[in-house]
Design an enzyme around this catalytic site. Structure first.
Site, PDB file in Angstrom:
ATOM      1  N   MET A  30       0.843  -1.122   0.074  1.00 39.22           N
ATOM      2  CA  MET A  30      -0.033  -0.052   0.034  1.00 39.22           C
ATOM      3  C   MET A  30       1.063   1.265   0.090  1.00 39.22           C
ATOM      4  SD  MET A  30      -3.644  -0.870   1.948  1.00 39.22           S
ATOM      5  CE  MET A  30      -2.722  -0.460   3.869  1.00 39.22           C
ATOM      6  N   GLY A  31       2.207   1.059  -0.281  1.00 42.02           N
ATOM      7  CA  GLY A  31       2.941   2.277  -0.535  1.00 42.02           C
ATOM      8  C   GLY A  31       3.518   2.719   0.961  1.00 42.02           C
ATOM      9  N   LEU A  33       6.689   3.058   1.662  1.00 42.95           N
ATOM     10  CA  LEU A  33       7.512   1.923   1.620  1.00 42.95           C
ATOM     11  C   LEU A  33       8.695   2.231   2.608  1.00 42.95           C
ATOM     12  CD1 LEU A  33       7.821   1.115  -2.349  1.00 42.95           C
ATOM     13  CD2 LEU A  33       6.143   0.285  -0.569  1.00 42.95           C
ATOM     14  N   HIS A  37       9.559  -3.495   3.516  1.00 44.23           N
ATOM     15  CA  HIS A  37       8.748  -3.643   1.836  1.00 44.23           C
ATOM     16  C   HIS A  37      10.205  -4.138   1.090  1.00 44.23           C
ATOM     17  CE1 HIS A  37       5.392  -0.749   3.297  1.00 44.23           C
ATOM     18  NE2 HIS A  37       5.059  -1.693   2.821  1.00 44.23           N
ATOM     19  N   GLN A  61     -10.322  -2.526   2.069  1.00 43.62           N
ATOM     20  CA  GLN A  61      -9.907  -3.162   3.080  1.00 43.62           C
ATOM     21  C   GLN A  61      -9.865  -2.474   4.320  1.00 43.62           C
ATOM     22  OE1 GLN A  61      -6.018  -4.133   1.392  1.00 43.62           O
ATOM     23  NE2 GLN A  61      -5.217  -3.606   3.436  1.00 43.62           N
ATOM     24  N   GLY A 147       4.799 -10.426   3.937  1.00 43.46           N
ATOM     25  CA  GLY A 147       5.908 -10.186   5.168  1.00 43.46           C
ATOM     26  C   GLY A 147       4.873 -10.809   6.454  1.00 43.46           C
ATOM     27  N   LYS A 149       5.150  -9.823   9.316  1.00 46.78           N
ATOM     28  CA  LYS A 149       4.375  -8.716  10.045  1.00 46.78           C
ATOM     29  C   LYS A 149       2.914  -9.122   9.873  1.00 46.78           C
ATOM     30  CE  LYS A 149       4.105  -4.516  11.731  1.00 46.78           C
ATOM     31  NZ  LYS A 149       2.699  -3.997  10.891  1.00 46.78           N
ATOM     32  N   GLN A 153      -2.667 -11.999   7.852  1.00 45.58           N
ATOM     33  CA  GLN A 153      -2.971 -11.816   6.399  1.00 45.58           C
ATOM     34  C   GLN A 153      -2.238 -12.919   5.381  1.00 45.58           C
ATOM     35  OE1 GLN A 153      -2.859  -7.933   4.275  1.00 45.58           O
ATOM     36  NE2 GLN A 153      -0.626  -8.699   3.839  1.00 45.58           N
TER      37      GLN A 153
HETATM   38  P1  AMP Z   1       1.610  -2.928   3.432  1.00 41.18           P
HETATM   39  O1  AMP Z   1       1.991  -1.917   2.630  1.00 41.18           O
HETATM   40  O2  AMP Z   1       1.513  -2.677   4.963  1.00 41.18           O
HETATM   41  O3  AMP Z   1       0.091  -3.556   3.025  1.00 41.18           O
HETATM   42  O4  AMP Z   1       2.725  -4.150   3.251  1.00 41.18           O
HETATM   43  C1  AMP Z   1       3.001  -4.745   2.287  1.00 41.18           C
HETATM   44  C2  AMP Z   1       3.647  -6.084   2.334  1.00 41.18           C
HETATM   45  O5  AMP Z   1       4.868  -5.647   3.231  1.00 41.18           O
HETATM   46  C3  AMP Z   1       2.948  -7.028   3.390  1.00 41.18           C
HETATM   47  O6  AMP Z   1       3.078  -8.257   2.750  1.00 41.18           O
HETATM   48  C4  AMP Z   1       3.371  -6.878   4.691  1.00 41.18           C
HETATM   49  O7  AMP Z   1       3.208  -7.913   5.544  1.00 41.18           O
HETATM   50  C5  AMP Z   1       4.751  -6.564   4.252  1.00 41.18           C
HETATM   51  N1  AMP Z   1       5.497  -5.823   5.519  1.00 41.18           N
HETATM   52  C6  AMP Z   1       4.946  -4.578   5.950  1.00 41.18           C
HETATM   53  N2  AMP Z   1       5.997  -4.434   7.142  1.00 41.18           N
HETATM   54  C7  AMP Z   1       6.971  -5.195   7.202  1.00 41.18           C
HETATM   55  C8  AMP Z   1       7.846  -5.395   7.822  1.00 41.18           C
HETATM   56  N3  AMP Z   1       8.167  -4.841   8.853  1.00 41.18           N
HETATM   57  N4  AMP Z   1       8.679  -6.692   7.655  1.00 41.18           N
HETATM   58  C9  AMP Z   1       8.495  -7.441   6.646  1.00 41.18           C
HETATM   59  N5  AMP Z   1       7.310  -7.298   5.811  1.00 41.18           N
HETATM   60  C10 AMP Z   1       6.877  -6.227   6.094  1.00 41.18           C
END
Ligand code: AMP
Length: 300
Positions: A30-31, A33, A37, A61, A147, A149, A153
């Protein structure tokens, strides 16, 4: 790097890569970054010829009272980061392009989505599984990277790919943390210095849980209670959940007699932060890949 703003543009760019016989890895985001990411991007680069990063703040979502409109959208910095990390195609569609008409189709995964964030954010995981299915159909990647994290999901999407026979290799990568232990998140931008200090309690409480289990604690209730006390002692009272679940079902368990996912969601200042740790039954931290190996082994 090609920047595609529409589905038609990204399809054109990908047809060209496929014509050259390149394998494609997709990193949906979702950016806003950060290093978390980019760790997914690096993993994708090590396994695929071409990496596609989607940057899309997915409206379906978010709940009505959530942070959709104020979610950070630093698109120029994100594109620069993608360029630096060797991304081949950045896909940054508009909500109108992704949802041009009223949607009549939703992808829904049962059981795994009923607890933790699923219980506190109604409709959230339907939004995630639906948008990721659309991204998979648009990009048709060979590999997709998520991730740990967002453990619920990741496991939900992993199950969706299995159940629907999607021809995609799923990769779940470890959580990247700041030196302080705070899990990196786009939502950390909402935190003041004081909030950041308080937020450290979240990863500390997960560490405490691991230590308790290593010392022989088997009662999930007792682990949760001691985590709650630690978090409360740092003036954080707005706890959505702290839970010990079976990662195979995401349902709470009472005894730590198998690998467990310990997950929490806590409001810190203006942000709702989530974090988790995956432990074997002796309390040692394991990765999702390790968990998948344990599962495969126990099926045999
Ligand atoms: P988001 O932009 O928050 O939707 O995250 C996009 C992807 O990056 C998802 O698969 C998250 O689980 C992963 N992600 C977000 N934060 C982290 C982190 N701290 N470590 C590893 N992966 C991450």
């Amino acid at each position: 790097m090609i920047v595609a703003h529409t589905i038609a543009e990204v399809r054109r760019a990908l047809a060209e890569l496929r014509r050259k016989g390149q394998s494609i890895g997709l990193v949906p985001t979702m950016g806003a970054l950060h290093a978390g990411h980019f760790s997914l991007v690096e993993q994708a680069r090590s396994e695929c010829d071409a990496v596609v990063v989607s940057i899309f703040v997915n409206p379906i979502q978010f709940g009505p009272n959530e942070d959709f409109s104020k979610y950070p959208r630093p698109i120029e910095a994100d594109l620069a980061g993608c360029r630096q990390h060797g991304v081949a195609v950045a896909f940054n569609p508009s909500p109108k392009d992704m949802y041009p008409t009223e949607r009549m189709t939703t992808v829904h995964v049962e059981t795994l989505t009923t607890t933790l964030c699923g219980a506190h954010r109604p409709g959230h995981f339907d939004g995630v599984t639906t948008v990721v299915t659309k991204l998979f159909n648009i990009v048709q990647p060979d590999f997709a990277y998520f991730g740990q994290k967002d453990a619920q999901q990741a496991l939900t999407l992993y199950r969706m790919v299995q159940d629907l026979d999607m021809p995609i290799e799923m990769r779940i990568c470890p959580t990247v943390r700041e030196a302080s232990g705070l899990a990196m998140s786009s939502r950390n931008q909402y935190l003041s210095d004081t909030d950041r200090e308080q937020a450290l309690t979240l990863s500390r409480s997960l560490k405490l849980a691991a230590e308790l289990i290593q010392c022989g604690e088997k009662s999930a209730e007792s682990v949760v209670e001691q985590m709650r006390q630690l978090i409360r002692s740092n003036d954080l009272d707005d706890i959505d959940y702290i839970s010990v679940v079976d990662p195979a079902t995401m349902q709470p368990i009472s005894q730590v007699d198998r690998p467990v996912l310990i997950a929490l969601a806590v409001r810190v200042g203006p942000a709702r932060l989530i974090d988790n740790i995956l432990l074997d039954q002796a309390g040692n931290e394991i990765t999702m890949n390790c968990l998948f190996r344990i599962w495969q082994h126990s099926v045999r």
